[in-house]
Enzyme design. Structure first.
Site, PDB file in Angstrom:
ATOM      1  N   HIS A  55      -1.118  -2.385  -7.154  1.00 15.89           N
ATOM      2  CA  HIS A  55      -1.806  -2.042  -5.622  1.00 15.89           C
ATOM      3  C   HIS A  55      -3.175  -2.251  -6.332  1.00 15.89           C
ATOM      4  CE1 HIS A  55      -3.038   1.035  -2.610  1.00 15.89           C
ATOM      5  NE2 HIS A  55      -3.034  -0.061  -2.074  1.00 15.89           N
TER       6      HIS A  55
ATOM      7  N   GLU B 265      -3.438   0.678  -8.859  1.00 18.79           N
ATOM      8  CA  GLU B 265      -2.701   1.453  -8.943  1.00 18.79           C
ATOM      9  C   GLU B 265      -1.168   0.692  -9.573  1.00 18.79           C
ATOM     10  OE1 GLU B 265      -2.351   5.254  -6.258  1.00 18.79           O
ATOM     11  OE2 GLU B 265      -2.389   3.527  -5.244  1.00 18.79           O
TER      12      GLU B 265
ATOM     13  N   SER C 212       0.778  -1.184  -0.025  1.00 17.40           N
ATOM     14  CA  SER C 212       0.178  -0.142   0.187  1.00 17.40           C
ATOM     15  C   SER C 212       0.908   1.446   0.184  1.00 17.40           C
ATOM     16  CB  SER C 212      -0.930   0.028   1.315  1.00 17.40           C
ATOM     17  OG  SER C 212      -1.682  -0.998   1.637  1.00 17.40           O
TER      18      SER C 212
ATOM     19  N   ASN D  64      -3.560   6.007  -1.172  1.00 16.29           N
ATOM     20  CA  ASN D  64      -3.345   6.418   0.279  1.00 16.29           C
ATOM     21  C   ASN D  64      -2.502   7.498   0.772  1.00 16.29           C
ATOM     22  OD1 ASN D  64      -4.347   3.802   1.097  1.00 16.29           O
ATOM     23  ND2 ASN D  64      -2.764   2.856   0.293  1.00 16.29           N
TER      24      ASN D  64
END
Ligand code: NAI
Length: 286
Positions: free
Chosen positions: A143, A155, A122, A193
């Site tokens: 991701h 991602e 992450s 994130n």
């Protein structure tokens, strides 16, 4: 390597994310091997995938026969050597740099030279993970979002040495899985994130400082901002240990105090209140 050369995929780590990734690859006809530390975890993982497929059967998105075909493509193992015949290995173990580096070091000697390595991290630096191998050009961040079978986004994170060839191949593969890949450069927390976690952290600070109850904070964000889940509910869903690990990586990596994790989050993780997966987080779960 060509997209049609990818037939066998290994996923290392059968937790929340690994299970979802295995399910998606098997649903698209890939032979998938799931590697984790114990038979118990692996049995749980397969039961979880079966349950998730049942929901698709119930919604008539797939047939009961397709469910069985998908399950039959999944093998489980506690031995990382099972990755030796895979053209792609995706690592989805706990968000811990040392653990991930060790796995990639081992995979380097297990897998053929052309195998592509991906990490579902992450927030950890793809460039650093790639440096544990002798193939940084064949290393990429993949991701996935939680729950993997439902969420369209992946991602795709380019490490400093990720080749255009690897990027193009994994982009094509992501599209084949009916996902939408978005290209991201390698910075702590990437895009998702970097933006999501400060919001979750702020919600935890609001709870910590007594601005409102967990329900009030989540209601405001759901009803006022149109979010499908409140930030505290979402934190429980992601896992509070995972949230804390991501904030720490961003705090260290970007060096800005705005990413400092709320003391309440730290305390909850110390108490073992990890969210849904442990039965208790900001809310209680049966
Ligand atoms: P989790 O805690 O649910 O599962 C981690 C799994 O890794 C466990 O089953 C554990 O037994 C296994 N594991 C640990 N060390 C291992 C080793 N040496 N060899 C094999 N297996 C090992 O974690 P989760 O949530 O699935 O996260 C996995 C990765 O995905 C982390 O890097 C996390 O940051 C990332 N991620 C998590 C998301 C989430 O919403 N939870 C979303 C997107 C990415």
């Amino acid at each position: 390597m060509n997209i049609n050369d990818i037939k066998n995929v290994t996923v290392v780590g059968g937790g929340t994310m690994g299970n979802g990734i295995v399910q998606v690859f098997a649903s698209f006809g890939y032979n998938v091997t799931l590697v984790d530390l114990s038979q118990d975890v692996l049995a749980n993982a397969v039961a979880g995938i079966s349950k998730s497929l049942d929901r698709f059967v119930k919604k008539e998105k797939i047939t009961a026969e397709q469910k069985e075909t998908t399950l039959a493509l999944i093998s489980i193992s506690t031995d990382l050597n099972s990755a030796k015949d895979s053209q792609l290995v995706i690592e989805a173990v706990s968000e811990n740099l040392a653990v991930k580096l060790k796995i990639f070091e081992q995979l380097e000697s297990i897998c053929p030279a052309d195998t592509i390595f991906a990490s579902n991290t992450s927030s950890l630096p793809i460039t650093q993970l790639a440096s544990a191998t002798n193939r940084p050009s064949q290393f990429i961040g993949m991701h996935f979002m939680n729950p993997v079978p439902m969420m369209k986004l992946i991602e795709l994170i380019r490490g400093m040495a990720t080749s255009d060839e690897t990027f193009k191949l994994i982009k094509e593969l992501s599209e084949k899985l009916n996902k939408t890949p978005v290209e991201v450069n390698d910075f702590p927390g990437f895009i998702a994130n970097r933006i999501l976690l400060p919001m979750i952290n702020e919600a935890i600070f609001a709870l910590f400082e007594g601005v409102g109850t967990a329900e009030a904070i989540d209601d405001v964000m759901k009803l006022g901002m149109g979010h499908p889940m409140g930030p505290l509910q979402l934190a429980d869903f992601i896992g509070l240990d995972v949230c804390l690990a991501i904030l720490e990586v961003m705090h260290d990596g970007l060096g800005d105090s705005k990413y400092r994790p709320c003391p309440l989050l730290k305390k909850m993780v110390q108490a073992g209140y990890l969210g849904r997966k442990s039965g208790r987080g900001f809310y209680e779960y049966n």
